[in-house]
Design a protein around this motif. Sequence first.
Motif, mmCIF file in Angstrom:
data_model
loop_
_atom_site.group_PDB
_atom_site.id
_atom_site.type_symbol
_atom_site.label_atom_id
_atom_site.label_comp_id
_atom_site.label_asym_id
_atom_site.label_seq_id
_atom_site.Cartn_x
_atom_site.Cartn_y
_atom_site.Cartn_z
ATOM 1 N N GLN A 33 0.996 -11.317 -2.918
ATOM 2 C CA GLN A 33 1.549 -11.818 -1.675
ATOM 3 C C GLN A 33 1.245 -10.859 -0.531
ATOM 4 O OE1 GLN A 33 2.708 -14.895 -1.518
ATOM 5 N NE2 GLN A 33 2.869 -14.641 0.703
ATOM 6 N N THR A 34 1.288 -9.535 -0.823
ATOM 7 C CA THR A 34 0.967 -8.541 0.209
ATOM 8 C C THR A 34 -0.483 -8.717 0.657
ATOM 9 O OG1 THR A 34 2.486 -7.067 -0.898
ATOM 10 C CG2 THR A 34 1.058 -6.067 0.727
ATOM 11 N N ASP A 35 -1.388 -8.918 -0.312
ATOM 12 C CA ASP A 35 -2.807 -9.136 0.030
ATOM 13 C C ASP A 35 -2.965 -10.388 0.889
ATOM 14 O OD1 ASP A 35 -3.441 -6.955 -1.410
ATOM 15 O OD2 ASP A 35 -4.212 -8.016 -3.170
ATOM 16 N N LEU A 36 -2.212 -11.427 0.498
ATOM 17 C CA LEU A 36 -2.280 -12.693 1.229
ATOM 18 C C LEU A 36 -1.783 -12.503 2.665
ATOM 19 C CD1 LEU A 36 -3.109 -15.556 0.443
ATOM 20 C CD2 LEU A 36 -0.720 -16.050 -0.057
ATOM 21 N N ASP A 37 -0.645 -11.772 2.811
ATOM 22 C CA ASP A 37 -0.094 -11.500 4.148
ATOM 23 C C ASP A 37 -1.129 -10.781 5.009
ATOM 24 O OD1 ASP A 37 2.238 -12.591 3.266
ATOM 25 O OD2 ASP A 37 3.316 -10.697 3.033
ATOM 26 N N THR A 38 -1.786 -9.778 4.395
ATOM 27 C CA THR A 38 -2.789 -8.983 5.132
ATOM 28 C C THR A 38 -3.943 -9.887 5.574
ATOM 29 O OG1 THR A 38 -2.219 -7.187 3.661
ATOM 30 C CG2 THR A 38 -4.170 -6.859 4.993
ATOM 31 N N ALA A 39 -4.388 -10.776 4.669
ATOM 32 C CA ALA A 39 -5.508 -11.672 4.975
ATOM 33 C C ALA A 39 -5.144 -12.612 6.123
ATOM 34 C CB ALA A 39 -5.889 -12.466 3.723
ATOM 35 N N VAL A 40 -3.927 -13.177 6.041
ATOM 36 C CA VAL A 40 -3.490 -14.121 7.089
ATOM 37 C C VAL A 40 -3.386 -13.394 8.429
ATOM 38 C CG1 VAL A 40 -1.550 -15.546 7.864
ATOM 39 C CG2 VAL A 40 -2.320 -15.687 5.480
ATOM 40 N N ASP A 41 -2.757 -12.185 8.400
ATOM 41 C CA ASP A 41 -2.607 -11.397 9.638
ATOM 42 C C ASP A 41 -3.969 -11.114 10.247
ATOM 43 O OD1 ASP A 41 0.073 -11.394 9.346
ATOM 44 O OD2 ASP A 41 0.242 -9.327 8.602
ATOM 45 N N PHE A 42 -4.924 -10.742 9.389
ATOM 46 C CA PHE A 42 -6.270 -10.391 9.856
ATOM 47 C C PHE A 42 -6.927 -11.572 10.573
ATOM 48 C CE2 PHE A 42 -10.873 -10.022 9.230
ATOM 49 C CZ PHE A 42 -11.084 -8.765 9.771
ATOM 50 N N ILE A 43 -6.819 -12.767 9.969
ATOM 51 C CA ILE A 43 -7.437 -13.956 10.565
ATOM 52 C C ILE A 43 -6.778 -14.291 11.910
ATOM 53 C CG2 ILE A 43 -7.742 -16.469 10.296
ATOM 54 C CD1 ILE A 43 -7.991 -15.872 7.238
#
Length: 286
Positions: free
Chosen positions: A272-282
């Motif tokens: 979930q942390t990786d997913l949060d980072t990916a979404v934030d980045f986009i």
Amino acid sequence: MAEVEKARRNSAKIQTIKFEDFLSKYPPGEVHSITDLGISRSPLSIPILIKPRLKLHCPDSFCNGVRFFDSYQTQKVTLTQKWSRVFLHYSCSNCRSRSKIFAIMARWNDAADEGEAVKLGEWPPFGPQVSLGIISILGKNKDMFLMGRRAEIHGLGIGAFAYYRRVIESQKDHIIDEIIRVLRRTNSPETQIEKLKSAKTEKQFKKAVALISDAIPQALLINGYNPLALLEQAIAKGSDAQHDNEALKLATAIRIILTELAERLIRALEDQTDLDTAVDFILQHD
Ligand SMILES: [Zn+2]
């Protein structure tokens, strides 16, 4: 070496095991017959001790996991009927910075045409390696879990079962808190979280598990089953176990399920942390 002979004769059963397993999995103080302790160049020559490649946990921050350990000693050790004292030095073949030393006594049993060995000690000391995941889920009950693990390694089923049962019952609320964290991170419905909260107020593990039978997130199910329900069933069966062997199998099952649950919890939170980072980045680069 008369004492070793006595221990060997008094030993209820001498298990024949592989040298690799003897070094990496068995505690000091037990005499074992070893299938592959030595090798002879020819039928009449004296066997030479084999130094097998071992799979051990390397605690170095570079490795922090199971790695191959090799012995770089070139000196040959001959095996005779008489017990010899041998020091074996091993190093992690990945980082080369961590080592393991075994002090053993070994001999060749001509009559049985196989080796025998007893471990006198090892450094770092013998002890079960526990994954970081299980440590984080166990908190202050880590030491009790390790005692259970030692009992399990020594084949003491009822003892191992009793330790693991105590660990699970004492850690119930913490495990449920970790499951709630996963639910919150995945924006699960509040009704699901409320079920878990009510299970925390239930003192009996069995009743608590019944309350949350359908509230466990998919990512934590083990082969499609609720891991807490599996643990509860193992505890119920183990409480009725008539034999040490049966209790040992259930204790092992409890350890495996608990470890898998701990690893799944960590993975679910990390993913979930990786997913949060990916979404934030986009979103930032929109
Ligand atoms: Zn290493």
